[in-house]
Motif scaffolding. Structure first.
Motif, PDB file in Angstrom:
ATOM      1  N   GLN A  24      33.301 -30.254 -43.840  1.00 22.74           N
ATOM      2  CA  GLN A  24      33.510 -28.922 -43.933  1.00 22.74           C
ATOM      3  C   GLN A  24      32.942 -28.208 -45.020  1.00 22.74           C
ATOM      4  O   GLN A  24      32.822 -28.794 -46.159  1.00 22.74           O
ATOM      5  N   ALA A  25      32.364 -27.036 -44.943  1.00 26.94           N
ATOM      6  CA  ALA A  25      31.687 -26.206 -46.053  1.00 26.94           C
ATOM      7  C   ALA A  25      32.672 -25.913 -47.124  1.00 26.94           C
ATOM      8  O   ALA A  25      32.439 -26.372 -48.349  1.00 26.94           O
ATOM      9  N   GLN A  26      34.069 -25.606 -46.735  1.00 24.72           N
ATOM     10  CA  GLN A  26      35.073 -25.770 -47.559  1.00 24.72           C
ATOM     11  C   GLN A  26      36.366 -26.717 -47.198  1.00 24.72           C
ATOM     12  O   GLN A  26      36.943 -26.346 -46.409  1.00 24.72           O
ATOM     13  N   ASN A  27      36.147 -27.804 -47.803  1.00 24.31           N
ATOM     14  CA  ASN A  27      37.179 -29.060 -47.242  1.00 24.31           C
ATOM     15  C   ASN A  27      38.621 -28.296 -47.213  1.00 24.31           C
ATOM     16  O   ASN A  27      39.388 -27.677 -48.107  1.00 24.31           O
ATOM     17  N   ARG A  28      39.088 -28.931 -46.093  1.00 25.63           N
ATOM     18  CA  ARG A  28      40.570 -28.700 -45.770  1.00 25.63           C
ATOM     19  C   ARG A  28      41.040 -26.783 -45.615  1.00 25.63           C
ATOM     20  O   ARG A  28      42.192 -26.862 -46.183  1.00 25.63           O
ATOM     21  N   THR A  29      39.986 -26.286 -45.302  1.00 25.67           N
ATOM     22  CA  THR A  29      40.267 -24.879 -45.358  1.00 25.67           C
ATOM     23  C   THR A  29      40.261 -24.393 -43.939  1.00 25.67           C
ATOM     24  O   THR A  29      39.352 -24.772 -43.225  1.00 25.67           O
ATOM     25  N   PRO A  30      41.441 -23.602 -43.455  1.00 20.16           N
ATOM     26  CA  PRO A  30      41.269 -23.177 -42.131  1.00 20.16           C
ATOM     27  C   PRO A  30      40.109 -22.530 -41.619  1.00 20.16           C
ATOM     28  O   PRO A  30      39.393 -21.574 -42.648  1.00 20.16           O
ATOM     29  N   GLN A  31      39.330 -22.852 -40.495  1.00 23.43           N
ATOM     30  CA  GLN A  31      38.276 -22.112 -39.862  1.00 23.43           C
ATOM     31  C   GLN A  31      37.097 -22.379 -40.689  1.00 23.43           C
ATOM     32  O   GLN A  31      35.986 -21.800 -40.288  1.00 23.43           O
ATOM     33  N   ARG A  90      39.703 -37.484 -38.740  1.00 25.64           N
ATOM     34  CA  ARG A  90      40.115 -36.201 -39.365  1.00 25.64           C
ATOM     35  C   ARG A  90      41.412 -35.831 -39.321  1.00 25.64           C
ATOM     36  O   ARG A  90      42.222 -36.371 -38.334  1.00 25.64           O
ATOM     37  N   ASP A  91      41.909 -35.204 -40.264  1.00 26.42           N
ATOM     38  CA  ASP A  91      43.126 -34.627 -40.334  1.00 26.42           C
ATOM     39  C   ASP A  91      43.239 -33.437 -40.048  1.00 26.42           C
ATOM     40  O   ASP A  91      42.166 -32.545 -39.966  1.00 26.42           O
ATOM     41  N   GLN A  92      44.358 -32.701 -40.093  1.00 24.39           N
ATOM     42  CA  GLN A  92      44.775 -31.089 -40.024  1.00 24.39           C
ATOM     43  C   GLN A  92      43.965 -30.327 -38.763  1.00 24.39           C
ATOM     44  O   GLN A  92      43.603 -29.392 -39.127  1.00 24.39           O
ATOM     45  N   LEU A  93      43.898 -31.182 -37.875  1.00 21.23           N
ATOM     46  CA  LEU A  93      43.373 -30.363 -36.847  1.00 21.23           C
ATOM     47  C   LEU A  93      44.032 -29.078 -36.385  1.00 21.23           C
ATOM     48  O   LEU A  93      43.338 -27.983 -36.153  1.00 21.23           O
ATOM     49  N   HIS A  94      45.307 -29.103 -36.194  1.00 20.35           N
ATOM     50  CA  HIS A  94      46.132 -27.973 -35.918  1.00 20.35           C
ATOM     51  C   HIS A  94      46.098 -26.839 -37.047  1.00 20.35           C
ATOM     52  O   HIS A  94      45.709 -25.870 -36.783  1.00 20.35           O
ATOM     53  N   SER A  95      46.169 -27.265 -38.245  1.00 18.28           N
ATOM     54  CA  SER A  95      46.319 -26.698 -39.336  1.00 18.28           C
ATOM     55  C   SER A  95      45.113 -25.872 -39.708  1.00 18.28           C
ATOM     56  O   SER A  95      45.186 -24.593 -39.837  1.00 18.28           O
ATOM     57  N   ASN A  96      43.869 -26.529 -39.540  1.00 17.67           N
ATOM     58  CA  ASN A  96      42.703 -25.736 -39.465  1.00 17.67           C
ATOM     59  C   ASN A  96      42.059 -24.919 -38.423  1.00 17.67           C
ATOM     60  O   ASN A  96      41.408 -23.994 -38.353  1.00 17.67           O
ATOM     61  N   TRP A  97      42.314 -25.435 -37.091  1.00 16.60           N
ATOM     62  CA  TRP A  97      41.681 -24.820 -35.892  1.00 16.60           C
ATOM     63  C   TRP A  97      43.183 -24.724 -34.814  1.00 16.60           C
ATOM     64  O   TRP A  97      43.051 -25.402 -33.788  1.00 16.60           O
ATOM     65  N   PRO A  98      44.470 -23.836 -35.450  1.00 17.53           N
ATOM     66  CA  PRO A  98      45.266 -23.726 -34.437  1.00 17.53           C
ATOM     67  C   PRO A  98      45.234 -23.047 -33.112  1.00 17.53           C
ATOM     68  O   PRO A  98      45.849 -23.467 -32.085  1.00 17.53           O
TER      69      PRO A  98
END
Length: 111
Positions: A24-31, A90-98
């Motif tokens: 990601q351009a900004q790691n672990r950042t939503p959207q 990858r982690d945080q599928l829902h957190s980053n792309w709800p």
């Protein structure tokens, strides 16, 4: 941590883990979208192969055996020589792309 395996022909296979969740351009950042092409894959996110009997080998893209593997956690060498790995995806599928992934597909740790 660099999990590795050595096959019967003396090749050393070693994981070089990804530095980010999904390039990601900004790691672990939503959207935050992934970088395309993922520049991280030049030096990370894959398996490199070396001669296990030699010293002083230099890391380079020429030794890359497989790419696009975030974090290879387990290695196995089949009797026919095939290299198998399990990977931590990858982690945080829902957190980053709800809007794309339901909460049930989120990675959870029970600590």
């Amino acid at each position: 941590m660099h999990p590795f395996a050595i096959d019967r022909n003396g090749f050393l296979y070693v994981d070089v883990a990804s530095a980010t969740n999904a390039c990601q351009a900004q790691n672990r950042t939503p959207q935050s979208p992934g970088i395309d092409p993922c520049t991280e894959l030049q030096t990370r996110g894959g398996i490199w192969r070396y001669d296990a009997t030699m010293t002083n080998q230099a890391f380079s893209p020429a030794e890359r055996f497989a790419t696009g593997i975030r974090n290879a956690e387990g290695f196995a060498i089949e009797a026919n020589g095939d290299v198998l790995v399990t990977q931590h995806g990858r982690d945080q599928l829902h957190s980053n792309w709800p809007d794309r992934y339901p909460a049930e597909q989120e990675s959870h740790s029970t600590g």
